[in-house]
Scaffold this motif. Structure first.
Motif, PDB file in Angstrom:
ATOM      1  N   GLU A  28       0.981  -1.275   0.102  1.00  7.14           N
ATOM      2  CA  GLU A  28       0.031  -0.019  -0.106  1.00  7.14           C
ATOM      3  C   GLU A  28       0.800   1.270  -0.156  1.00  7.14           C
ATOM      4  OE1 GLU A  28      -3.638   0.085   0.592  1.00  7.14           O
ATOM      5  OE2 GLU A  28      -3.318  -1.850  -0.521  1.00  7.14           O
ATOM      6  N   PRO A  29       0.440   2.296  -0.597  1.00  6.47           N
ATOM      7  CA  PRO A  29       1.338   3.463  -0.567  1.00  6.47           C
ATOM      8  C   PRO A  29       1.486   4.206   0.585  1.00  6.47           C
ATOM      9  CG  PRO A  29      -0.593   3.697  -2.245  1.00  6.47           C
ATOM     10  CD  PRO A  29      -0.739   2.495  -1.325  1.00  6.47           C
ATOM     11  N   CYS A  30       2.627   4.539   1.222  1.00  8.82           N
ATOM     12  CA  CYS A  30       3.067   5.113   2.331  1.00  8.82           C
ATOM     13  C   CYS A  30       2.830   6.661   2.278  1.00  8.82           C
ATOM     14  CB  CYS A  30       4.354   4.673   2.698  1.00  8.82           C
ATOM     15  SG  CYS A  30       4.917   4.783   4.298  1.00  8.82           S
ATOM     16  N   GLY A  31       2.674   7.054   3.156  1.00  7.43           N
ATOM     17  CA  GLY A  31       2.402   8.806   3.402  1.00  7.43           C
ATOM     18  C   GLY A  31       3.725   9.350   3.188  1.00  7.43           C
ATOM     19  N   CYS A  32       5.078   8.585   3.522  1.00  4.61           N
ATOM     20  CA  CYS A  32       6.191   9.244   3.305  1.00  4.61           C
ATOM     21  C   CYS A  32       6.866   9.474   1.777  1.00  4.61           C
ATOM     22  CB  CYS A  32       7.315   8.622   3.865  1.00  4.61           C
ATOM     23  SG  CYS A  32       7.852   6.945   3.030  1.00  4.61           S
ATOM     24  N   GLY A  33       5.976   8.805   0.936  1.00  6.87           N
ATOM     25  CA  GLY A  33       6.417   8.902  -0.607  1.00  6.87           C
ATOM     26  C   GLY A  33       7.235   7.936  -0.995  1.00  6.87           C
ATOM     27  N   ARG A  34       7.742   7.279  -0.042  1.00  5.36           N
ATOM     28  CA  ARG A  34       8.594   5.957  -0.767  1.00  5.36           C
ATOM     29  C   ARG A  34       7.593   4.711  -1.178  1.00  5.36           C
ATOM     30  NH1 ARG A  34      10.789   7.910   4.054  1.00  5.36           N
ATOM     31  NH2 ARG A  34      13.051   8.377   3.865  1.00  5.36           N
ATOM     32  N   THR A  35       8.173   4.299  -2.162  1.00  2.30           N
ATOM     33  CA  THR A  35       7.248   3.307  -3.017  1.00  2.30           C
ATOM     34  C   THR A  35       7.605   1.834  -2.482  1.00  2.30           C
ATOM     35  OG1 THR A  35       8.813   3.461  -4.774  1.00  2.30           O
ATOM     36  CG2 THR A  35       6.885   4.524  -5.142  1.00  2.30           C
ATOM     37  N   HIS A  36       8.771   1.677  -1.787  1.00  2.00           N
ATOM     38  CA  HIS A  36       9.192   0.420  -1.371  1.00  2.00           C
ATOM     39  C   HIS A  36       7.967  -0.302  -0.256  1.00  2.00           C
ATOM     40  CE1 HIS A  36      13.485   0.730  -3.078  1.00  2.00           C
ATOM     41  NE2 HIS A  36      12.550   1.997  -3.696  1.00  2.00           N
ATOM     42  N   LEU A  37       7.766  -1.500  -0.670  1.00  2.00           N
ATOM     43  CA  LEU A  37       6.952  -2.255   0.322  1.00  2.00           C
ATOM     44  C   LEU A  37       7.503  -2.395   1.645  1.00  2.00           C
ATOM     45  CD1 LEU A  37       8.345  -5.116   1.480  1.00  2.00           C
ATOM     46  CD2 LEU A  37       7.595  -6.117  -0.918  1.00  2.00           C
ATOM     47  N   ARG A  38       6.379  -2.324   2.580  1.00  2.00           N
ATOM     48  CA  ARG A  38       6.692  -2.365   4.032  1.00  2.00           C
ATOM     49  C   ARG A  38       6.694  -3.790   4.704  1.00  2.00           C
ATOM     50  NH1 ARG A  38       2.440   1.440   5.471  1.00  2.00           N
ATOM     51  NH2 ARG A  38       1.914   1.096   3.366  1.00  2.00           N
ATOM     52  N   LEU A  39       7.609  -4.219   5.487  1.00  2.00           N
ATOM     53  CA  LEU A  39       7.572  -5.235   6.506  1.00  2.00           C
ATOM     54  C   LEU A  39       6.885  -4.917   7.561  1.00  2.00           C
ATOM     55  CD1 LEU A  39       9.975  -6.081   4.648  1.00  2.00           C
ATOM     56  CD2 LEU A  39      11.155  -6.957   6.613  1.00  2.00           C
ATOM     57  N   MET A  40       5.490  -5.302   8.173  1.00  2.00           N
ATOM     58  CA  MET A  40       5.187  -5.352   9.513  1.00  2.00           C
ATOM     59  C   MET A  40       6.095  -5.699  10.369  1.00  2.00           C
ATOM     60  SD  MET A  40       2.632  -3.181   8.949  1.00  2.00           S
ATOM     61  CE  MET A  40       2.857  -2.938   7.257  1.00  2.00           C
ATOM     62  N   ARG A  41       6.372  -4.841  11.662  1.00  2.00           N
ATOM     63  CA  ARG A  41       7.223  -5.244  12.809  1.00  2.00           C
ATOM     64  C   ARG A  41       7.420  -6.862  12.993  1.00  2.00           C
ATOM     65  NH1 ARG A  41       7.608  -3.010  18.226  1.00  2.00           N
ATOM     66  NH2 ARG A  41       8.863  -0.823  17.682  1.00  2.00           N
ATOM     67  N   ILE A  42       8.540  -7.165  13.177  1.00  2.00           N
ATOM     68  CA  ILE A  42       8.838  -8.532  13.185  1.00  2.00           C
ATOM     69  C   ILE A  42       8.340  -8.934  14.867  1.00  2.00           C
ATOM     70  CG2 ILE A  42      10.596 -10.267  13.105  1.00  2.00           C
ATOM     71  CD1 ILE A  42      10.531  -8.928  10.385  1.00  2.00           C
ATOM     72  N   THR A  43       7.673  -9.996  14.940  1.00  2.00           N
ATOM     73  CA  THR A  43       7.152 -10.364  16.185  1.00  2.00           C
ATOM     74  C   THR A  43       8.300 -11.105  17.154  1.00  2.00           C
ATOM     75  OG1 THR A  43       5.546 -11.645  14.980  1.00  2.00           O
ATOM     76  CG2 THR A  43       4.884  -9.977  16.526  1.00  2.00           C
ATOM     77  N   GLY A  44       8.896 -11.940  16.115  1.00  2.00           N
ATOM     78  CA  GLY A  44      10.053 -12.614  16.608  1.00  2.00           C
ATOM     79  C   GLY A  44      10.455 -13.720  15.599  1.00  2.00           C
ATOM     80  N   ARG A  45      11.393 -14.557  15.646  1.00  2.00           N
ATOM     81  CA  ARG A  45      11.872 -15.535  14.773  1.00  2.00           C
ATOM     82  C   ARG A  45      11.126 -17.150  15.270  1.00  2.00           C
ATOM     83  NH1 ARG A  45      17.958 -14.216  15.263  1.00  2.00           N
ATOM     84  NH2 ARG A  45      18.457 -16.034  14.068  1.00  2.00           N
ATOM     85  N   THR A  46      10.933 -17.943  14.422  1.00  2.00           N
ATOM     86  CA  THR A  46      10.219 -19.220  14.708  1.00  2.00           C
ATOM     87  C   THR A  46      10.986 -19.894  15.744  1.00  2.00           C
ATOM     88  OG1 THR A  46      11.341 -19.948  12.703  1.00  2.00           O
ATOM     89  CG2 THR A  46       9.229 -19.479  12.658  1.00  2.00           C
ATOM     90  N   ASP A  47      12.318 -19.826  15.756  1.00  2.00           N
ATOM     91  CA  ASP A  47      13.440 -20.400  16.649  1.00  2.00           C
ATOM     92  C   ASP A  47      13.075 -19.958  18.106  1.00  2.00           C
ATOM     93  OD1 ASP A  47      15.870 -21.156  14.592  1.00  2.00           O
ATOM     94  OD2 ASP A  47      14.578 -19.220  14.529  1.00  2.00           O
ATOM     95  N   ASP A  48      12.288 -18.673  18.315  1.00  2.00           N
ATOM     96  CA  ASP A  48      12.282 -18.312  19.668  1.00  2.00           C
ATOM     97  C   ASP A  48      10.566 -18.368  20.119  1.00  2.00           C
ATOM     98  OD1 ASP A  48      14.461 -17.443  20.195  1.00  2.00           O
ATOM     99  OD2 ASP A  48      14.155 -15.014  19.501  1.00  2.00           O
ATOM    100  N   MET A  49       9.816 -18.818  19.274  1.00  2.00           N
ATOM    101  CA  MET A  49       8.438 -19.154  19.743  1.00  2.00           C
ATOM    102  C   MET A  49       8.219 -20.164  20.599  1.00  2.00           C
ATOM    103  SD  MET A  49       5.083 -19.643  17.121  1.00  2.00           S
ATOM    104  CE  MET A  49       5.401 -21.315  17.082  1.00  2.00           C
ATOM    105  N   LEU A  50       7.742 -20.041  21.671  1.00  2.00           N
ATOM    106  CA  LEU A  50       7.583 -21.036  22.747  1.00  2.00           C
ATOM    107  C   LEU A  50       6.042 -21.444  22.631  1.00  2.00           C
ATOM    108  CD1 LEU A  50       8.774 -18.665  25.809  1.00  2.00           C
ATOM    109  CD2 LEU A  50      10.155 -20.527  24.495  1.00  2.00           C
ATOM    110  N   ILE A  51       5.780 -22.832  22.885  1.00  2.00           N
ATOM    111  CA  ILE A  51       4.737 -23.471  22.782  1.00  2.00           C
ATOM    112  C   ILE A  51       4.218 -23.917  24.202  1.00  2.00           C
ATOM    113  CG2 ILE A  51       3.152 -25.083  21.676  1.00  2.00           C
ATOM    114  CD1 ILE A  51       4.939 -25.052  18.992  1.00  2.00           C
ATOM    115  N   ILE A  52       3.560 -23.293  24.840  1.00  2.00           N
ATOM    116  CA  ILE A  52       3.233 -23.330  26.372  1.00  2.00           C
ATOM    117  C   ILE A  52       1.984 -24.291  26.474  1.00  2.00           C
ATOM    118  CG2 ILE A  52       3.374 -22.675  28.770  1.00  2.00           C
ATOM    119  CD1 ILE A  52       6.046 -22.751  27.359  1.00  2.00           C
ATOM    120  N   ARG A  53       1.802 -25.357  26.841  1.00  4.40           N
ATOM    121  CA  ARG A  53       0.468 -26.097  26.738  1.00  4.40           C
ATOM    122  C   ARG A  53      -0.499 -25.465  25.675  1.00  4.40           C
ATOM    123  NH1 ARG A  53      -0.371 -28.233  32.254  1.00  4.40           N
ATOM    124  NH2 ARG A  53       1.757 -27.825  33.231  1.00  4.40           N
ATOM    125  N   GLY A  54       0.054 -25.774  24.445  1.00 12.79           N
ATOM    126  CA  GLY A  54      -0.626 -25.531  23.366  1.00 12.79           C
ATOM    127  C   GLY A  54      -0.802 -24.230  22.865  1.00 12.79           C
TER     128      GLY A  54
END
Ligand code: ADP
Ligand code: ZN
Length: 438
Positions: free
Chosen positions: A316-342
């Motif tokens: 989507e176009p960004c208000g700053c005028g740059r045309t390059h796509l945007r990555l939404m904030r990285i929540t974490g990496r799959t290696d760091d994801m914890l699975i606690i009781r499902g």
């Protein structure tokens, strides 16, 4: 005379605002060249392409990238140290190694042109966040094998800033120099900035009175709550940037002043999102694993590198005028994801609940243990100095209730005395795994 609309200051405005069709054409041309060179010069790529039954000349559109084999961290390890270089070693004028957060370090290399491009992209990245030529830049990213220090160093010089090559550690001295030199911009990890804020408080120094106005953060996940906390404590704006050594180091993507995601520099990288289980490309806008192909790197071209980072993309176009796509904030990496009781949780989600919670400091660690057949999580947080010991249990229970209701996480909360949680010197260690390895 016509009144001109204010224009966002950019480091390479022509490239940063290239219309998307032209950007795509440039990407395709560069992708085809990269695939050809990788195939012709790197035994690993030749073998991987051959066993996938694809030929470089079969890449005719950007979508054809989906037919190419992935590259993973283990491929770098198996070809340690220089096996993936696509140019004679004499043309590689700089080496770095990843910090090894998740195992043995991996070696990366740069030609002279690669270093020029890297400097440009770090300069772009810093400008996107709000840095300007002439600023005094206090660079507290680690210098050495880690790409953070030298990456930002050359970016800041390229931009025309005055750089203090401080590196990490010796926090008291950092605080003195930030004040004495009148630093405008701080480059470091968010967790280290929090350490700086805390030491400054302890020494009775009010950094809000210093000229410092901006922090260029990166290298680790952090939450919006942490942004607010650090912005208030240091009286500055904090911007996010993203990078990884296998692809470049810092300077792969940068948040602009709109704060609506991080612009990924598409003239140098091709970004994809795949399902981390099936590895199939996901439709635009869906969340999954980020996969990056380099388009201009000479020494170490990377074809479909699986970053293990979880995000989604928007063009989507960004208000700053740059045309390059945007990555939404990285929540974490799959290696760091914890699975606690499902329940799947990233440390950054826990952070979002803890930071600003009454009675506790924004320092934490997650300890994963095994109880019978289940993994158990203990969240260690630190009490504020004013909290009487008799209150620790009650505050811990409050935090526990919030974690349960906000993210569905069942865990034990251990409230520690002030200073008991280790402070970050660079990338913070958020998870301690004390499960007995079977
Ligand atoms: P290592 O893989 O050994 O940690 P790097 O120093 O190259 O090596 O770290 C790159 C990783 O750091 C990324 O893949 C990502 O997981 C993390 N990272 C970098 N910048 C950010 C950011 N802004 N937000 C979240 N994670 C980040
Ligand atoms: Zn923008």
């Amino acid at each position: 005379m016509a009144v001109q609309a204010p224009v966002t200051f950019m480091f390479q405005p022509e490239m940063e605002t290239l219309p998307r069709e032209r950007l795509a054409a440039l990407q395709l041309e560069r992708l085809r060249r990269t695939v050809r060179t990788a195939y012709d010069n790197v035994a690993h790529y030749r073998a991987a392409f051959d066993s996938a039954g694809v030929k470089p000349e079969e890449v005719r559109s950007l979508d054809d990238v989906a037919a190419l084999p992935f590259t993973v961290k283990d491929d770098l390890r198996r070809n340690y140290p220089f096996g993936l270089f696509a140019v004679p070693r004499q043309q590689v004028i700089r080496l770095h190694a990843s910090s090894g957060t998740t195992g043995k370090p991996t070696v990366v290399g740069y030609t002279r042109d690669d270093l020029g491009m890297w400097g440009d992209l770090c300069a772009r990245t810093m400008v996107a966040g709000g840095a300007r030529p002439g600023d005094i830049v206090h660079n507290a990213y680690g210098y050495g094998l880690f790409t953070g220090g030298l990456g930002y160093h050359y970016g800041a010089e390229r931009l025309g800033c005055t750089v203090t090559p401080m590196s990490g550690g010796n926090t008291e001295r950092q605080i003195v120099l930030i004040q004495d030199f009148g630093a405008d911009v701080l480059c470091c990890t968010p967790s280290y900035a929090l350490n700086i804020a805390e030491v400054a408080d302890r020494e009775g120094v009010d950094l809000r009175k210093a000229p410092l106005r901006l922090a260029v953060f990166g290298a680790e996940p952090w939450s919006e709550a942490m942004r607010k906390e650090i912005e208030e404590r240091l009286g500055i704006r904090c911007q996010d940037t993203f990078g990884l050594s296998e692809i470049l180091g810092p300077g792969v993507a940068a948040e602009c002043e709109e704060r609506a995601g991080l612009h990924g520099w598409e003239d140098h990288f091709l970004f994809e999102i795949v399902d981390p289980e099936t590895l199939k490309p996901l439709p635009a806008g869906e969340t999954g694993e980020l996969v990056i192909t380099t388009l201009t790197k000479q020494a170490l071209p990377m074809i479909r590198y699986r970053t293990r980072d979880i995000t989604r993309l928007t063009d989507e176009p960004c208000g700053c005028g740059r045309t390059h796509l945007r990555l939404m904030r990285i929540t974490g990496r799959t290696d760091d994801m914890l699975i606690i009781r499902g329940v799947n949780v990233f440390p950054s989600q826990v952070e979002a609940v803890l930071v600003g919670f009454p009675g506790v400091e924004p320092h934490y660690q997650l300890v994963v243990s095994r109880e019978g057949v289940y993994d158990h999580l203990t969240v260690e947080v630190e009490a504020v100095a004013a909290l009487p010991q008799a209150e620790y249990r009650r505050v811990g229970a409050d935090v526990g209730h919030h974690l349960k209701s906000m993210i569905g996480l069942s865990c034990t909360v251990a409230v520690k005395a002030p200073g008991e949680i280790p402070r970050s010197q660079g990338k913070a260690v958020r998870v301690r795994d004390v499960r007995k390895k079977a």
